[in-house]
Write an enzyme that holds these catalytic residues in place. Structure first.
Site, PDB file in Angstrom:
ATOM      1  N   GLY A 254       4.079   8.695  -4.305  1.00  0.00           N
ATOM      2  CA  GLY A 254       5.345   8.624  -3.590  1.00  0.00           C
ATOM      3  C   GLY A 254       5.302   9.507  -2.340  1.00  0.00           C
ATOM      4  O   GLY A 254       5.053   9.033  -1.257  1.00  0.00           O
TER       5      GLY A 254
ATOM      6  N   SER B 197      -2.417   6.539  -4.629  1.00  0.00           N
ATOM      7  CA  SER B 197      -1.534   6.792  -3.506  1.00  0.00           C
ATOM      8  C   SER B 197      -1.338   8.289  -3.284  1.00  0.00           C
ATOM      9  O   SER B 197      -2.299   9.029  -3.145  1.00  0.00           O
ATOM     10  CB  SER B 197      -0.203   6.066  -3.722  1.00  0.00           C
ATOM     11  N   TYR B 198      -0.071   8.779  -3.273  1.00  0.00           N
ATOM     12  CA  TYR B 198       0.134  10.214  -3.074  1.00  0.00           C
ATOM     13  C   TYR B 198      -0.365  11.024  -4.272  1.00  0.00           C
ATOM     14  O   TYR B 198      -0.492  12.243  -4.186  1.00  0.00           O
ATOM     15  CB  TYR B 198       1.608  10.532  -2.793  1.00  0.00           C
TER      16      TYR B 198
ATOM     17  N   ASP C 116      -5.122  -3.176   1.411  1.00  0.00           N
ATOM     18  CA  ASP C 116      -4.018  -2.235   1.580  1.00  0.00           C
ATOM     19  C   ASP C 116      -4.058  -1.664   2.991  1.00  0.00           C
ATOM     20  O   ASP C 116      -5.093  -1.144   3.418  1.00  0.00           O
ATOM     21  CB  ASP C 116      -4.162  -1.103   0.547  1.00  0.00           C
TER      22      ASP C 116
ATOM     23  N   HIS D 115      -2.717  -2.130  -2.585  1.00  0.00           N
ATOM     24  CA  HIS D 115      -2.532  -0.710  -2.870  1.00  0.00           C
ATOM     25  C   HIS D 115      -2.585  -0.418  -4.367  1.00  0.00           C
ATOM     26  O   HIS D 115      -3.094   0.617  -4.783  1.00  0.00           O
ATOM     27  CB  HIS D 115      -1.175  -0.281  -2.300  1.00  0.00           C
TER      28      HIS D 115
END
Length: 473
Positions: free
Chosen positions: A89, A185-186, A382, A434
């Protein structure tokens, strides 16, 4: 005495047979038993056990994190490794994304009320532990409102570590088990930072309860400068932006010297966004969800080359499902009456995020030197954290190459490409966005299996080495 022993044995056998197939006979603490999931609304039959609930990480602040454990169903749970999965996020739910639309045991149906089996769940080979972190994400909460506005990398790493230590007291059968940390991701920040905390706390302990073996991250934020350079290049080489905009991005956005984009850089980023149009930036070749309220995007239909089985609206189904009172009751969730609905991503957590180091590369270097297993994977469709960004970031480590770039195969087709460095393995997944396990579930499971075995993705029979041998220099 003999009769009593026989009766006890019979009762034990009966109890074991009555439990879910695949669950193993071991002492379960009262706290763990209270977290056992009998069945979820709309759930098909399963051959494994599940648990969910809260673990307090800061009693004074009233901060508690929500977890969902899906024990192994394809291999014996008592010998399978324990694997933690984290979504990023920052502020997005691992239950809502990882567990529900990627690598969990179920997929939420379009009615938002029932579940279907995921044919390629990662609990086929491991005990999967999904954690909503930090507090304020998903069902995780804090009784101290300020916690929702003071989240950051450092607090998240230490809260997650406290969660693991306290969780193991509830599930002691997982102490000393081979343990891995994974995410996307994060979580490219969460995973190495938590790995570092675990590694540092394990120093000097002969037999640590967290028997940490390695980590794996996908489409991961790694190093701001190289990530941005690679992202701009991806946009341009994939025809998403104009030559002029690409040139201006390179000249204006000086991420090597500035922590945040300048006003001029933001203006060019807005131009780039407009040039890209209404596509799904997380998966540039798949349809968008026209039902979403977040973006006004068109749904492209009738494209035979689009991967089957991908539903871009899965987040909507999760939002509906996890707000059902009967689902929350079954999950032992929202027990304090959280005064806001369940959402996939928390705006306050994201908007007020505090510390975020510019680079994870120093942690990579430390853990590589310590012999910790590290794999990085990337779905090559992505455009948010693209493959080019990952390659630039890994390239900055200047690691010696063990096996040069080669294609790996799945069911007779190229599944992606792999390069093995000394201390790190890079794997790409062809056509995945992603969320790799969502777009390429079979290939994602194969990747996970190879990671756990620490075996590079399989080379083709007619390898590059054979080609170079046959062709004179």
């Amino acid at each position: 005495m003999a009769g009593g022993a026989a009766l006890a044995a019979a009762l034990a056998l009966c109890c074991f047979a009555a439990s879910a197939a695949g669950a193993y006979a071991t002492a379960v603490t009262a706290e763990a038993e209270a977290d056992r999931i009998a069945s979820l609304p709309g759930q098909p039959p399963v051959n494994f056990s599940m648990y969910s609930g809260y673990v307090t990480v800061d009693a004074a602040a009233g901060r508690a994190l929500f977890y969902w454990l899906i024990e192994a169903g394809g291999v014996p749970a008592e010998s399978a490794p324990l694997v933690l999965w984290l979504n990023g996020g920052p502020g997005c739910s691992s239950v809502g994304y990882g567990a529900s639309e990627e690598l969990g045991a179920f997929r939420i149906n379009p009615d938002g009320k029932s579940l279907s089996r995921n044919p390629y769940p990662w609990n086929k080979v491991a005990n999967m532990l999904f954690l909503d972190s930090p507090a304020g994400v998903g069902y995780s909460y804090s009784n101290t409102t300020a916690d929702l506005y003071t989240a950051g990398d450092n607090k998240t790493a230490h809260d997650s570590y406290n969660f693991l230590v306290n969780w193991l007291e509830r599930f002691p059968q997982y102490k000393h088990r081979d343990f891995y940390i994974t995410g996307e991701s994060y979580a490219g920040h969460y995973v190495p930072q938590l790995s570092q905390v675990v590694y540092e706390n394990n120093k000097g302990i002969e037999k640590p309860i967290l028997n940490f073996k390695g980590f794996m991250v996908g489409n991961a934020v790694i190093d701001d400068y190289h990530d941005y350079v690679g992202t701009f290049e991806y946009w341009w080489t994939h025809g998403l932006i104009s030559d002029e905009t690409y040139e201006k991005l390179q000249l204006t956005c000086e991420f090597e010297v500035s922590e945040h984009p300048s006003k001029a850089c933001n203006n060019i980023l807005d131009v780039a966004d407009a040039e890209q149009g209404s596509i799904d930036a997380y998966s540039i070749y798949t349809p968008t969800c026209k039902k979403t309220s977040l973006h006004k995007r068109r749904l492209i239909k009738g494209r035979p080359w689009l991967p089957r089985g991908y539903d871009p609206c899965t987040e909507n189904y999760a939002t509906k499902y996890y707000n059902l009172p009967e689902v929350q009751k079954a999950l032992h969730a929202n027990v304090t009456g959280i005064p806001y609905p369940w959402v996939a991503c928390s705006d306050p957590v994201y908007d007020y995020w505090k510390d975020s180091p510019k680079s994870m590369l120093p942690i990579y270097r430390e853990l590589i030197a310590a012999g910790i297993r590290i794999w990085v994977f990337s779905g090559d469709a992505d455009s948010v954290v693209p493959l080019t960004a990952t390659r630039y970031s890994i390239g900055a480590l200047s690691l010696p190459t063990v096996s040069n770039w080669y294609p790996w195969y799945d069911d007779g087709e190229v599944g992606g490409w792999c390069q093995v460095y000394k201390g790190l393995t890079l794997v790409t997944i062809r056509g995945a966005g992603h969320e790799v396990p969502l777009h390429r579930p079979r290939q994602g499971l194969k990747l996970f299996q190879h990671f756990l075995r620490d075996e590079p993705m399989p080379k083709p029979v007619d390898s590059i080495e054979m080609f170079h041998t046959a062709v004179p220099a």
